[in-house]
Design a protein around this motif. Sequence first.
Motif, PDB file in Angstrom:
ATOM      1  N   ASP A   1      58.154  74.651  63.350  1.00 33.61           N
ATOM      2  CA  ASP A   1      56.866  74.081  64.081  1.00 33.61           C
ATOM      3  C   ASP A   1      57.094  72.819  64.698  1.00 33.61           C
ATOM      4  O   ASP A   1      57.936  71.807  64.172  1.00 33.61           O
ATOM      5  CB  ASP A   1      55.068  74.154  63.673  1.00 33.61           C
TER       6      ASP A   1
ATOM      7  N   MET B   1      50.264  83.899  73.001  1.00 33.63           N
ATOM      8  CA  MET B   1      49.050  83.770  71.784  1.00 33.63           C
ATOM      9  C   MET B   1      47.471  84.099  72.136  1.00 33.63           C
ATOM     10  O   MET B   1      47.513  83.486  73.497  1.00 33.63           O
ATOM     11  CB  MET B   1      49.418  82.691  71.308  1.00 33.63           C
TER      12      MET B   1
ATOM     13  N   VAL C   1      43.726  80.366  68.063  1.00 30.54           N
ATOM     14  CA  VAL C   1      44.675  78.562  67.005  1.00 30.54           C
ATOM     15  C   VAL C   1      43.761  78.093  67.183  1.00 30.54           C
ATOM     16  O   VAL C   1      42.471  77.738  67.655  1.00 30.54           O
ATOM     17  CB  VAL C   1      45.958  78.132  67.504  1.00 30.54           C
TER      18      VAL C   1
ATOM     19  N   LYS D   1      44.535  78.297  73.002  1.00 32.64           N
ATOM     20  CA  LYS D   1      45.670  77.679  73.570  1.00 32.64           C
ATOM     21  C   LYS D   1      45.885  78.394  74.923  1.00 32.64           C
ATOM     22  O   LYS D   1      44.809  79.374  75.260  1.00 32.64           O
ATOM     23  CB  LYS D   1      46.736  78.600  72.535  1.00 32.64           C
TER      24      LYS D   1
ATOM     25  N   ARG E   1      57.139  77.723  74.719  1.00 33.64           N
ATOM     26  CA  ARG E   1      57.542  77.844  72.686  1.00 33.64           C
ATOM     27  C   ARG E   1      57.209  79.663  73.369  1.00 33.64           C
ATOM     28  O   ARG E   1      58.489  80.497  72.637  1.00 33.64           O
ATOM     29  CB  ARG E   1      56.018  77.561  72.328  1.00 33.64           C
TER      30      ARG E   1
ATOM     31  N   ALA F   1      46.377  82.726  64.297  1.00 34.14           N
ATOM     32  CA  ALA F   1      47.422  82.225  63.851  1.00 34.14           C
ATOM     33  C   ALA F   1      47.640  81.727  62.997  1.00 34.14           C
ATOM     34  O   ALA F   1      46.214  80.750  62.784  1.00 34.14           O
ATOM     35  CB  ALA F   1      47.767  81.601  65.056  1.00 34.14           C
ATOM     36  N   ASP F   2      49.176  81.450  61.074  1.00 32.70           N
ATOM     37  CA  ASP F   2      48.971  80.329  60.192  1.00 32.70           C
ATOM     38  C   ASP F   2      49.897  80.827  59.776  1.00 32.70           C
ATOM     39  O   ASP F   2      50.487  80.274  59.129  1.00 32.70           O
ATOM     40  CB  ASP F   2      47.746  81.249  59.717  1.00 32.70           C
ATOM     41  N   ALA F   3      51.154  79.953  61.069  1.00 35.53           N
ATOM     42  CA  ALA F   3      52.641  79.882  60.920  1.00 35.53           C
ATOM     43  C   ALA F   3      53.072  81.520  60.421  1.00 35.53           C
ATOM     44  O   ALA F   3      52.691  81.746  59.705  1.00 35.53           O
ATOM     45  CB  ALA F   3      52.822  79.404  59.925  1.00 35.53           C
ATOM     46  N   GLY F   4      54.506  81.456  60.823  1.00 41.70           N
ATOM     47  CA  GLY F   4      55.435  82.838  61.321  1.00 41.70           C
ATOM     48  C   GLY F   4      54.570  83.364  61.292  1.00 41.70           C
ATOM     49  O   GLY F   4      55.237  84.721  61.170  1.00 41.70           O
ATOM     50  N   THR F   5      54.078  83.718  63.076  1.00 44.26           N
ATOM     51  CA  THR F   5      53.489  84.746  63.701  1.00 44.26           C
ATOM     52  C   THR F   5      54.834  85.132  64.403  1.00 44.26           C
ATOM     53  O   THR F   5      54.917  86.477  64.208  1.00 44.26           O
ATOM     54  CB  THR F   5      52.474  83.646  65.231  1.00 44.26           C
ATOM     55  N   ARG F   6      56.216  84.606  64.255  1.00 48.96           N
ATOM     56  CA  ARG F   6      56.860  84.921  65.127  1.00 48.96           C
ATOM     57  C   ARG F   6      57.353  86.569  64.198  1.00 48.96           C
ATOM     58  O   ARG F   6      58.328  87.316  64.812  1.00 48.96           O
ATOM     59  CB  ARG F   6      58.034  84.299  65.618  1.00 48.96           C
TER      60      ARG F   6
ATOM     61  N   LYS G   1      49.894  77.509  57.435  1.00 46.71           N
ATOM     62  CA  LYS G   1      50.218  76.345  57.991  1.00 46.71           C
ATOM     63  C   LYS G   1      50.419  75.055  57.448  1.00 46.71           C
ATOM     64  O   LYS G   1      51.013  74.189  57.936  1.00 46.71           O
ATOM     65  CB  LYS G   1      48.462  76.806  58.869  1.00 46.71           C
TER      66      LYS G   1
ATOM     67  N   ASP H   1      54.375  74.700  56.736  1.00 45.59           N
ATOM     68  CA  ASP H   1      55.134  75.127  57.704  1.00 45.59           C
ATOM     69  C   ASP H   1      54.475  73.365  58.582  1.00 45.59           C
ATOM     70  O   ASP H   1      55.399  72.456  59.487  1.00 45.59           O
ATOM     71  CB  ASP H   1      53.788  75.670  58.767  1.00 45.59           C
TER      72      ASP H   1
ATOM     73  N   ASP I   1      61.974  74.491  57.953  1.00 46.14           N
ATOM     74  CA  ASP I   1      61.260  75.948  58.453  1.00 46.14           C
ATOM     75  C   ASP I   1      62.534  76.623  59.060  1.00 46.14           C
ATOM     76  O   ASP I   1      62.908  76.285  59.917  1.00 46.14           O
ATOM     77  CB  ASP I   1      60.061  75.595  58.909  1.00 46.14           C
TER      78      ASP I   1
HETATM   79  O1  CDP Z   1      54.020  80.961  64.301  1.00 48.08           O
HETATM   80  P1  CDP Z   1      55.019  80.312  63.844  1.00 48.08           P
HETATM   81  O2  CDP Z   1      55.654  79.228  62.902  1.00 48.08           O
HETATM   82  O3  CDP Z   1      56.285  81.643  64.478  1.00 48.08           O
HETATM   83  O4  CDP Z   1      56.066  79.359  65.304  1.00 48.08           O
HETATM   84  P2  CDP Z   1      56.120  78.047  64.656  1.00 48.08           P
HETATM   85  O5  CDP Z   1      56.503  77.094  65.982  1.00 48.08           O
HETATM   86  O6  CDP Z   1      56.264  76.909  63.827  1.00 48.08           O
HETATM   87  O7  CDP Z   1      54.420  77.656  64.637  1.00 48.08           O
HETATM   88  C1  CDP Z   1      53.594  77.858  63.460  1.00 48.08           C
HETATM   89  C2  CDP Z   1      52.309  77.574  63.567  1.00 48.08           C
HETATM   90  O8  CDP Z   1      51.416  76.862  65.086  1.00 48.08           O
HETATM   91  C3  CDP Z   1      51.717  78.785  64.096  1.00 48.08           C
HETATM   92  O9  CDP Z   1      52.011  79.812  63.515  1.00 48.08           O
HETATM   93  C4  CDP Z   1      50.045  78.190  64.519  1.00 48.08           C
HETATM   94  O10 CDP Z   1      49.338  78.479  63.391  1.00 48.08           O
HETATM   95  C5  CDP Z   1      50.160  77.146  64.412  1.00 48.08           C
HETATM   96  N1  CDP Z   1      50.547  76.889  65.949  1.00 48.08           N
HETATM   97  C6  CDP Z   1      48.865  76.311  67.228  1.00 48.08           C
HETATM   98  O11 CDP Z   1      48.124  75.396  65.967  1.00 48.08           O
HETATM   99  N2  CDP Z   1      48.967  76.206  67.782  1.00 48.08           N
HETATM  100  C7  CDP Z   1      49.837  76.226  69.084  1.00 48.08           C
HETATM  101  N3  CDP Z   1      50.120  75.984  70.432  1.00 48.08           N
HETATM  102  C8  CDP Z   1      51.407  77.097  68.771  1.00 48.08           C
HETATM  103  C9  CDP Z   1      51.411  76.981  66.662  1.00 48.08           C
END
Ligand code: CDP
Length: 252
Positions: free
Chosen positions: A1, A81, A86, A90, A97, A132-137, A177, A180, A186
């Motif tokens: 993040d 997303m 979120v 969004k 991203r 979404a709660d981190a780790g979405t990819r 989250k 992260d 991370d």
């Molecule tokens: O989701 P992932 O961990 O793969 O990607 P990240 O860029 O590390 O984002 C971590 C988390 O931040 C996401 O899973 C979302 O919960 C949050 N996020 C958000 O709240 N708003 C965004 N525009 C992007 C991410």
Amino acid sequence: DLNRLSGDIQLIVDGKRLDGRGFDELRPINIKVGVLKRADGSCYLEMGKNKVVAAVYGPREVHPRHLADPVKAVVRYRYSMAPFSVEERKRPGPDRRSIEISKVSREAIEAVVMKELFPRSGIDVFVEVLQADAGTRTACLNAASVALVDAGVPMRGLISSVAVAKVDDILVLDPMKEEDNYGQADIPFAFFIRNDKIESIALLQMDGRVSRDEFKQALEMAKKGAMEIYQMQKEAIKAKYMIESEEVNSDE
Ligand code: CDP
């Protein structure tokens, strides 16, 4: 993040994570195969509070035509997303991203899809984050790889993906989250797994800082986590096809 907050939030309290998990414990995972009627293959997946859905189309004709490759299939991957996924709405549509995540995820998927069997055709993978709660990819990659199997796309193996984070100087598997956002590092991983064996790393990203030893430990932790996910992916696929074969048998 990228919006990592350096703060004094304590993430490990009395040797426990905020959600009570052990350091090397995954969040609960729930996988449903074949949830969309109009896609060739699909999968709904929950990883903790993440909720994602993957839809696969193809192999099919590529549009626009000039994008077609005469020797292999073209794989496209779109990570997106939902506005409501979120805390702060969004803005719909691609941003830097999601374009980056789509690119690295496509490269991971390309490691397992047998593209050479489908010259001139296209395989499209759409993944949508509903919550979404981190780790979405990582959740999306896990869903995409099951949806590809559901679509009947010939694959060399599966992609299983999970992140490791460093929080309060401790490595933890599958960060949520808070870990992260407030952690020190991370590291999302994705592995190409075939016949219960990790063949290669298909995705590796990192922000923050870890030592060489910590990185080695993180890799081991991620491999163990990915193997657990791999078993659940296989179970989900088996479960769907067992039900279908029972339906076929009862029609007889
Ligand atoms: O989701 P992932 O961990 O793969 O990607 P990240 O860029 O590390 O984002 C971590 C988390 O931040 C996401 O899973 C979302 O919960 C949050 N996020 C958000 O709240 N708003 C965004 N525009 C992007 C991410």
